[in-house]
Write a protein that holds these residues in place. Sequence first.
Motif, PDB file in Angstrom:
ATOM      1  N   LEU A  48       0.842  -1.502  -0.258  1.00 21.20           N
ATOM      2  CA  LEU A  48       0.261  -0.147   0.093  1.00 21.20           C
ATOM      3  C   LEU A  48       0.699   1.112   0.291  1.00 21.20           C
ATOM      4  CD1 LEU A  48      -2.914   0.822   0.465  1.00 21.20           C
ATOM      5  CD2 LEU A  48      -2.771   1.201   2.787  1.00 21.20           C
ATOM      6  N   LEU A  49       1.702   1.363   1.030  1.00 18.37           N
ATOM      7  CA  LEU A  49       3.128   2.502   0.569  1.00 18.37           C
ATOM      8  C   LEU A  49       4.124   2.058   0.430  1.00 18.37           C
ATOM      9  CD1 LEU A  49       2.049   3.335   4.527  1.00 18.37           C
ATOM     10  CD2 LEU A  49       0.504   4.021   2.411  1.00 18.37           C
ATOM     11  N   GLY A  50       4.556   1.507  -0.262  1.00 26.58           N
ATOM     12  CA  GLY A  50       5.415   1.574  -0.742  1.00 26.58           C
ATOM     13  C   GLY A  50       6.810   0.965  -0.086  1.00 26.58           C
ATOM     14  N   ARG A  51       6.625   0.887   1.545  1.00 30.38           N
ATOM     15  CA  ARG A  51       7.862   0.493   2.733  1.00 30.38           C
ATOM     16  C   ARG A  51       7.615  -0.505   3.663  1.00 30.38           C
ATOM     17  NH1 ARG A  51       9.877   5.417   2.909  1.00 30.38           N
ATOM     18  NH2 ARG A  51      11.378   4.882   4.841  1.00 30.38           N
ATOM     19  N   ALA A  52       8.631  -1.174   3.794  1.00 34.49           N
ATOM     20  CA  ALA A  52       8.368  -2.227   4.816  1.00 34.49           C
ATOM     21  C   ALA A  52       8.070  -1.236   6.322  1.00 34.49           C
ATOM     22  CB  ALA A  52       9.676  -2.630   5.283  1.00 34.49           C
ATOM     23  N   ALA A  53       7.239  -2.594   6.624  1.00 34.24           N
ATOM     24  CA  ALA A  53       6.432  -1.883   8.437  1.00 34.24           C
ATOM     25  C   ALA A  53       7.526  -2.046   9.408  1.00 34.24           C
ATOM     26  CB  ALA A  53       5.341  -3.082   8.211  1.00 34.24           C
ATOM     27  N   VAL A  54       8.291  -0.912   9.621  1.00 32.92           N
ATOM     28  CA  VAL A  54       9.291  -1.144  11.048  1.00 32.92           C
ATOM     29  C   VAL A  54       8.330  -0.944  12.318  1.00 32.92           C
ATOM     30  CG1 VAL A  54      10.927   0.721  11.528  1.00 32.92           C
ATOM     31  CG2 VAL A  54      11.007   0.024   9.365  1.00 32.92           C
ATOM     32  N   ILE A  55       8.964  -2.042  12.995  1.00 29.51           N
ATOM     33  CA  ILE A  55       8.181  -2.187  14.459  1.00 29.51           C
ATOM     34  C   ILE A  55       8.847  -0.957  15.177  1.00 29.51           C
ATOM     35  CG2 ILE A  55       7.596  -3.969  16.336  1.00 29.51           C
ATOM     36  CD1 ILE A  55       6.320  -4.292  13.895  1.00 29.51           C
ATOM     37  N   PRO A  56       7.994  -0.008  15.998  1.00 28.55           N
ATOM     38  CA  PRO A  56       8.760   0.530  16.452  1.00 28.55           C
ATOM     39  C   PRO A  56       9.277   0.379  18.139  1.00 28.55           C
ATOM     40  CG  PRO A  56       6.120   1.281  16.169  1.00 28.55           C
ATOM     41  CD  PRO A  56       6.534   0.047  15.563  1.00 28.55           C
TER      42      PRO A  56
END
Length: 289
Positions: A276-284
């Motif tokens: 959707l956003l073109g970015r990997a999901a980085v866990i905070p």
Amino acid sequence: MPDCTTAVTSTVAEPCHGAWQAQLTLGFALHGGVSRLLKRRHSGPLRVQKPLYPEGEAVCHAIIVHPPGGVVGGDQLHVDADVGDGARAFLTSPGAAKWYRANGHVSGQHVVLRAGAGASIEWMPQESIFFDQACVRLRHEVELAQDASYIGLDIICLGRSASGETFNSGSISQHTQIRRGGKLLWWEQGMLAADGPLMHSALGMAGHSVCATLIAVGAALPAAVLAALRELAVPDGAQFGATQMKTVLVVRLLCSDSEAARRVMVAAWQLLRPALLGRAAVIPRIWNT
């Protein structure tokens, strides 16, 4: 104690002397390729300490802090966040939100999120725990430009299962609406009363104590992503589904384990965010503390 089921259907919440009236207003804008938090105004116990950039300057992470640590009867929280054209913002919380017993007063939270042209906003708080006798009204509104994107997470936990407490009395009223390009895409509202039929109905909680919902709005996702979402491992006895309706994707889980619900929803976010956003999901990092 007054019947809070009646109270939450009224137009105006019952006033409570000494209750917190907290408001947080945030404004994000893109400058030189950096998504910056340029507006930060608060009154009462709601604030963002500082912007963070764990995944680079394109996405600004903001951790919304509620210093009292819990919401008591009569408290009212209001969050308003505006993401300017091309900017990206990720909003989360440092821990679970705790909604305490009503004490005869209605508590509430009103969240308003906006994203301009080509912008994205992610609303990813940790779970909300509703104590027995809580009486809460929740309102969530999202306004997106025609090509803006949104990901929102909501995990509600009825009672404190770890302490053996169940949600025997009280009620939660929820209203969610999402617009994109001025068009209404999503409208959902309802009320869960502890002694009401939805607690055990197949159209409601179906006997479970945890309901997790992830909504994504933007470009239609590939069929492979939807298929992968539907293959996620869920707790035994849970009810789970993922549905795409043009530009809206909804993932929902009913179970009785809040930690398991968060694991499933985070896994779903990790699948859909790159598409959707073109970015990997980085866990905070705050999620691991």
